[in-house]
Design a protein around this motif. Structure first.
Motif, PDB file in Angstrom:
ATOM      1  N   ALA B 127     -16.512 -87.371 -42.446  1.00  0.00           N
ATOM      2  CA  ALA B 127     -17.933 -87.353 -42.071  1.00  0.00           C
ATOM      3  C   ALA B 127     -18.155 -86.487 -40.835  1.00  0.00           C
ATOM      4  N   TYR B 128     -17.163 -86.440 -39.985  1.00  0.00           N
ATOM      5  CA  TYR B 128     -17.281 -85.686 -38.745  1.00  0.00           C
ATOM      6  C   TYR B 128     -17.564 -84.199 -39.009  1.00  0.00           C
ATOM      7  N   SER B 129     -16.850 -83.643 -39.956  1.00  0.00           N
ATOM      8  CA  SER B 129     -16.973 -82.198 -40.188  1.00  0.00           C
ATOM      9  C   SER B 129     -17.801 -81.863 -41.427  1.00  0.00           C
ATOM     10  N   ALA B 130     -18.323 -82.876 -42.115  1.00  0.00           N
ATOM     11  CA  ALA B 130     -19.110 -82.603 -43.331  1.00  0.00           C
ATOM     12  C   ALA B 130     -20.368 -81.801 -42.989  1.00  0.00           C
ATOM     13  N   SER B 131     -20.847 -81.091 -43.977  1.00  0.00           N
ATOM     14  CA  SER B 131     -22.040 -80.257 -43.784  1.00  0.00           C
ATOM     15  C   SER B 131     -23.259 -81.117 -43.458  1.00  0.00           C
ATOM     16  N   TRP B 132     -24.284 -80.459 -42.948  1.00  0.00           N
ATOM     17  CA  TRP B 132     -25.543 -81.140 -42.635  1.00  0.00           C
ATOM     18  C   TRP B 132     -26.349 -81.279 -43.920  1.00  0.00           C
ATOM     19  N   PRO B 133     -27.217 -82.286 -43.963  1.00  0.00           N
ATOM     20  CA  PRO B 133     -28.069 -82.448 -45.148  1.00  0.00           C
ATOM     21  C   PRO B 133     -29.028 -81.265 -45.280  1.00  0.00           C
ATOM     22  N   PRO B 134     -29.544 -81.052 -46.488  1.00  0.00           N
ATOM     23  CA  PRO B 134     -30.555 -79.994 -46.640  1.00  0.00           C
ATOM     24  C   PRO B 134     -31.804 -80.364 -45.854  1.00  0.00           C
ATOM     25  N   PRO B 135     -32.605 -79.376 -45.490  1.00  0.00           N
ATOM     26  CA  PRO B 135     -33.839 -79.689 -44.760  1.00  0.00           C
ATOM     27  C   PRO B 135     -34.737 -80.581 -45.620  1.00  0.00           C
ATOM     28  N   PRO B 136     -35.452 -81.519 -45.003  1.00  0.00           N
ATOM     29  CA  PRO B 136     -36.287 -82.437 -45.786  1.00  0.00           C
ATOM     30  C   PRO B 136     -37.475 -81.715 -46.401  1.00  0.00           C
ATOM     31  N   HIS B 137     -37.950 -82.271 -47.500  1.00  0.00           N
ATOM     32  CA  HIS B 137     -39.180 -81.751 -48.097  1.00  0.00           C
ATOM     33  C   HIS B 137     -40.356 -82.091 -47.195  1.00  0.00           C
ATOM     34  N   ALA B 138     -41.437 -81.367 -47.390  1.00  0.00           N
ATOM     35  CA  ALA B 138     -42.661 -81.690 -46.660  1.00  0.00           C
ATOM     36  C   ALA B 138     -43.094 -83.109 -47.046  1.00  0.00           C
ATOM     37  N   PRO B 139     -43.750 -83.825 -46.122  1.00  0.00           N
ATOM     38  CA  PRO B 139     -44.142 -85.209 -46.398  1.00  0.00           C
ATOM     39  C   PRO B 139     -44.920 -85.309 -47.705  1.00  0.00           C
ATOM     40  N   GLY B 140     -44.517 -86.241 -48.532  1.00  0.00           N
ATOM     41  CA  GLY B 140     -45.231 -86.484 -49.766  1.00  0.00           C
ATOM     42  C   GLY B 140     -44.793 -85.644 -50.940  1.00  0.00           C
ATOM     43  N   VAL B 141     -44.229 -84.472 -50.657  1.00  0.00           N
ATOM     44  CA  VAL B 141     -43.880 -83.545 -51.741  1.00  0.00           C
ATOM     45  C   VAL B 141     -42.789 -84.133 -52.627  1.00  0.00           C
ATOM     46  N   LEU B 142     -41.721 -84.630 -51.991  1.00  0.00           N
ATOM     47  CA  LEU B 142     -40.616 -85.189 -52.763  1.00  0.00           C
ATOM     48  C   LEU B 142     -41.083 -86.415 -53.543  1.00  0.00           C
ATOM     49  N   GLY B 143     -41.830 -87.301 -52.876  1.00  0.00           N
ATOM     50  CA  GLY B 143     -42.271 -88.524 -53.529  1.00  0.00           C
ATOM     51  C   GLY B 143     -43.135 -88.235 -54.744  1.00  0.00           C
ATOM     52  N   GLN B 144     -44.017 -87.263 -54.615  1.00  0.00           N
ATOM     53  CA  GLN B 144     -44.900 -86.934 -55.729  1.00  0.00           C
ATOM     54  C   GLN B 144     -44.104 -86.329 -56.883  1.00  0.00           C
ATOM     55  N   ALA B 145     -43.183 -85.432 -56.529  1.00  0.00           N
ATOM     56  CA  ALA B 145     -42.386 -84.778 -57.567  1.00  0.00           C
ATOM     57  C   ALA B 145     -41.570 -85.804 -58.337  1.00  0.00           C
ATOM     58  N   ILE B 146     -40.981 -86.736 -57.593  1.00  0.00           N
ATOM     59  CA  ILE B 146     -40.155 -87.750 -58.232  1.00  0.00           C
ATOM     60  C   ILE B 146     -41.012 -88.702 -59.061  1.00  0.00           C
ATOM     61  N   ALA B 147     -42.163 -89.012 -58.545  1.00  0.00           N
ATOM     62  CA  ALA B 147     -43.058 -89.898 -59.296  1.00  0.00           C
ATOM     63  C   ALA B 147     -43.509 -89.249 -60.595  1.00  0.00           C
ATOM     64  N   ASP B 148     -43.715 -87.936 -60.542  1.00  0.00           N
ATOM     65  CA  ASP B 148     -44.177 -87.222 -61.734  1.00  0.00           C
ATOM     66  C   ASP B 148     -43.067 -87.055 -62.768  1.00  0.00           C
ATOM     67  N   GLU B 149     -41.851 -86.780 -62.295  1.00  0.00           N
ATOM     68  CA  GLU B 149     -40.758 -86.449 -63.222  1.00  0.00           C
ATOM     69  C   GLU B 149     -39.445 -87.120 -62.798  1.00  0.00           C
ATOM     70  N   PRO B 150     -39.371 -88.413 -62.905  1.00  0.00           N
ATOM     71  CA  PRO B 150     -38.157 -89.097 -62.422  1.00  0.00           C
ATOM     72  C   PRO B 150     -36.909 -88.747 -63.227  1.00  0.00           C
ATOM     73  N   GLU B 151     -37.100 -88.237 -64.459  1.00  0.00           N
ATOM     74  CA  GLU B 151     -35.914 -87.847 -65.241  1.00  0.00           C
ATOM     75  C   GLU B 151     -35.347 -86.505 -64.785  1.00  0.00           C
ATOM     76  N   ARG B 152     -36.173 -85.730 -64.091  1.00  0.00           N
ATOM     77  CA  ARG B 152     -35.758 -84.362 -63.770  1.00  0.00           C
ATOM     78  C   ARG B 152     -35.399 -84.183 -62.297  1.00  0.00           C
ATOM     79  N   TRP B 153     -35.384 -85.288 -61.595  1.00  0.00           N
ATOM     80  CA  TRP B 153     -35.003 -85.219 -60.174  1.00  0.00           C
ATOM     81  C   TRP B 153     -33.867 -86.191 -59.888  1.00  0.00           C
ATOM     82  N   ARG B 154     -33.113 -85.868 -58.871  1.00  0.00           N
ATOM     83  CA  ARG B 154     -32.103 -86.818 -58.412  1.00  0.00           C
ATOM     84  C   ARG B 154     -32.156 -86.913 -56.890  1.00  0.00           C
ATOM     85  N   PHE B 155     -31.828 -88.095 -56.421  1.00  0.00           N
ATOM     86  CA  PHE B 155     -31.723 -88.289 -54.979  1.00  0.00           C
ATOM     87  C   PHE B 155     -30.393 -87.734 -54.479  1.00  0.00           C
TER      88      PHE B 155
END
Lengths: 288, 277
Positions: B127-155
């Motif tokens: 964990a010490y040397s692991a890469s950083w997470p990707p930058p977060p999506h804009a507020p609401g964007v990820l939630g809406q996308a996932i709500a619209d297409e839960p089969e086509r997104w992954r956490f």
């Protein structure tokens, strides 16, 4: 020197960067002019070590020093490792990159220890080819360090000095002259360290190292876990006369002490670089 | 010639002892030094390689070293050195196979929790040397996308995440070593239930969190790259009416428990984002 080297000025006495000293160095303690980064500590992942090095790089000029490239191995260079090293070089633009005249792997197995080479044509040719590969990737010259050694090979047919000079000339690379390694080898292999110094091509000596060693009575081991001893300071003073203005780095790898102890070592090195004479009673100037 | 010489030298480094034939074979290539004969020369290197391995493993697995004691750990490190050739130039990778190796050693079976302790410590190290997470999506964007297409997104879990389900309370054990409770007489309750653990880095902080049983299958599903819809099913809250299309969206009002669960995963820093499959 490469274009990269021209971006940073490496002069005087630098320090081998160790994580224990991050906070003090980031606070500017000791006014260390430059740092030598053991790049193997940063050659994996993109996480905290890299973030910490970015902070360090904002404040200090850097040179990179490697251990795991295995330049002297009969194996091809490890592509993954070399890619990681070059990624770091591109990212941080160190003044230069150095490695050892040694091997650390064979048959695909990594030993994580600097191992000795026979001093002969085949080993020299192997080094020259590998150094050439690295320099092609770098787009400039690298530094190679004379290693300490505790074995002598029947296959050797030249002296260490002849071997080092041959590699430097054939590969058109530069020398990281480790004064402690030279002293250790001169004791273990019974040769004249001053003669070695005088035989080196002055124009190729680009950096020096100072470190401590362990005395096992019948032999010395380059352990990097103790202060520089007086004979090594004396040898360094001779090196300064022969190779003036060459930057030197104080290394300490085992039982890394507090920064103030290293700053004391750096001050001694700096005094000698400025012409003081090493001795048990303190430094005296050559001019006096 | 150089290859053969290095091969012989290498084999001597991992020989069982100084009398081994491989040491004798490597010594044949060496000259006498002024004060060192060939076996003594090789012994210096054999010792250096062994010490390097023991020190490196000790830095990655300090609690394991404490559990077995200094002498035993050195023995295990030397067995590992000989049994598992290091295939990485990067010394930080030297412990990758150590947990499985520990698990394979019969003489360590009296410490059945040792291998999982090693897995936990390897997770912390990585964990010490692991890469950083990707930058977060804009507020609401990820939630809406996932709500619209839960089969086509992954956490996405943090790139630094390691999941560990142990039959033993190894996080409790590890923490007792961190705060030195072991020096006050603390001992492991071997009858205590096992622990499910998520190791991850959040910013510069490395965490090892206990995971509730109800959340564990969801984290496993995420770690395996399954679509969000799978985690919603696992949360037990995807209440589609019979015959409703799988492509239909999620009604936030109907699925409040699901969203609460997902929010918890984000709030804890366990899930760091999402991406289209």
């Amino acid at each position: 020197m490469t274009g990269v080297e021209e971006k940073q000025v490496i002069r005087g006495v630098g320090l081998g960067l160790r994580s224990r000293h991050y906070d003090e160095l980031l606070a500017g303690t000791g006014q260390v002019p430059w740092l030598e980064v053991l790049l193997d500590n940063y050659a994996h992942g993109d996480g905290l070590p890299i973030r910490q090095l970015e902070l360090i790089a904002e404040r200090y000029p850097l040179v990179f020093h490697g251990v795991g490239m295995s330049l002297g191995s009969a194996d091809p260079l490890d592509a993954r490792y070399l890619d990681a090293v070059m990624g770091l070089v591109d990212r941080f633009e160190p003044a230069w990159l150095s490695e050892h005249l040694a091997w650390t792997s064979s048959g695909g197995r990594h030993h994580h220890e600097l191992l000795p080479l026979p001093f002969n044509d085949e080993a020299a040719d192997t080094l020259v080819a590998r150094i050439g590969e690295v320099q092609d990737r770098l787009g400039g010259r690298m530094l190679v360090e004379n290693s300490s050694g505790y074995a002598a090979f029947k296959a050797s047919d030249m002296s260490e000095l002849e071997f080092v000079v041959r590699v430097l000339e054939a590969a058109d690379c530069l020398l990281l002259l480790d004064i402690n390694n030279l002293y250790v080898n001169s004791r273990n292999h019974d040769f004249d360290a001053l003669e070695f110094l005088r035989g080196l091509p002055r124009e190729r000596v680009a950096q020096m190292h100072l470190a401590g060693h362990d005395d096992h009575e019948h032999y010395l081991v380059d352990a990097h876990g103790s202060p520089v001893v007086e004979p090594v300071w004396n040898l360094y003073a001779e090196a300064v006369r022969l190779f003036p203005d060459v930057p030197v780095c104080v290394e300490w790898d085992r039982d890394v002490p507090t920064l103030d102890i290293l700053l004391d070592e750096m001050k001694t090195a700096g005094d000698i670089m400025m012409g003081a004479q090493p001795g048990s009673g303190g430094m005296t100037s050559h001019a006096s | 010639m150089l290859r053969e010489l290095q091969q012989a030298f290498s084999e001597a480094l991992y020989a069982e002892g100084p009398e081994s034939p491989s040491v004798a074979a490597a010594a044949e290539n060496l000259d006498l030094m002024p004060r060192l004969d060939a076996p003594a020369s090789l012994a210096i290197y054999r010792s250096a390689v062994g010490n390097c391995m023991t020190e490196s493993l000790g830095e990655i697995f300090p609690v394991c070293a404490e559990l077995v004691g200094e002498d035993c750990f050195r023995t295990v490190a030397n067995l590992y050195l000989r049994g598992i050739p290091s295939r990485h130039a990067d010394l930080a990778r030297v412990g990758d196979a150590f947990p499985e190796f520990v698990a394979s050693l019969d003489f360590l079976s009296r410490l059945p929790y040792l291998a999982d302790t090693a897995r936990l410590e390897l997770g912390l190290h990585n964990a010490y040397s692991a890469s950083w997470p990707p930058p977060p999506h804009a507020p609401g964007v990820l939630g809406q996308a996932i709500a619209d297409e839960p089969e086509r997104w992954r956490f996405l879990l943090s790139p630094s995440a390691t999941l560990l389900a142990s039959a033993h309370p190894v996080l409790t054990l590890w923490e007792a070593h961190q705060d030195r409770r072991i020096e006050g007489g603390w001992t492991l309750d071997r009858r205590a239930p096992g622990e499910r653990i998520l190791v991850f880095r959040q910013g510069a902080e490395i965490h090892a969190d206990l995971v509730e049983p109800s959340l564990w299958p969801i984290l496993l599903s995420i770690s395996e790259g399954e679509p969000v819809v799978k985690q919603l099913e696992l949360a037990g809250a995807l209440r589609r009416s019979e015959g409703q299309s799988r492509d239909s969206g999620i009604n936030p009002e109907e699925n409040l428990p699901i969203l609460t669960t997902i929010e918890v995963l984000f709030e804890r820093g366990w899930v760091v984002g999402g991406e289209p499959i």
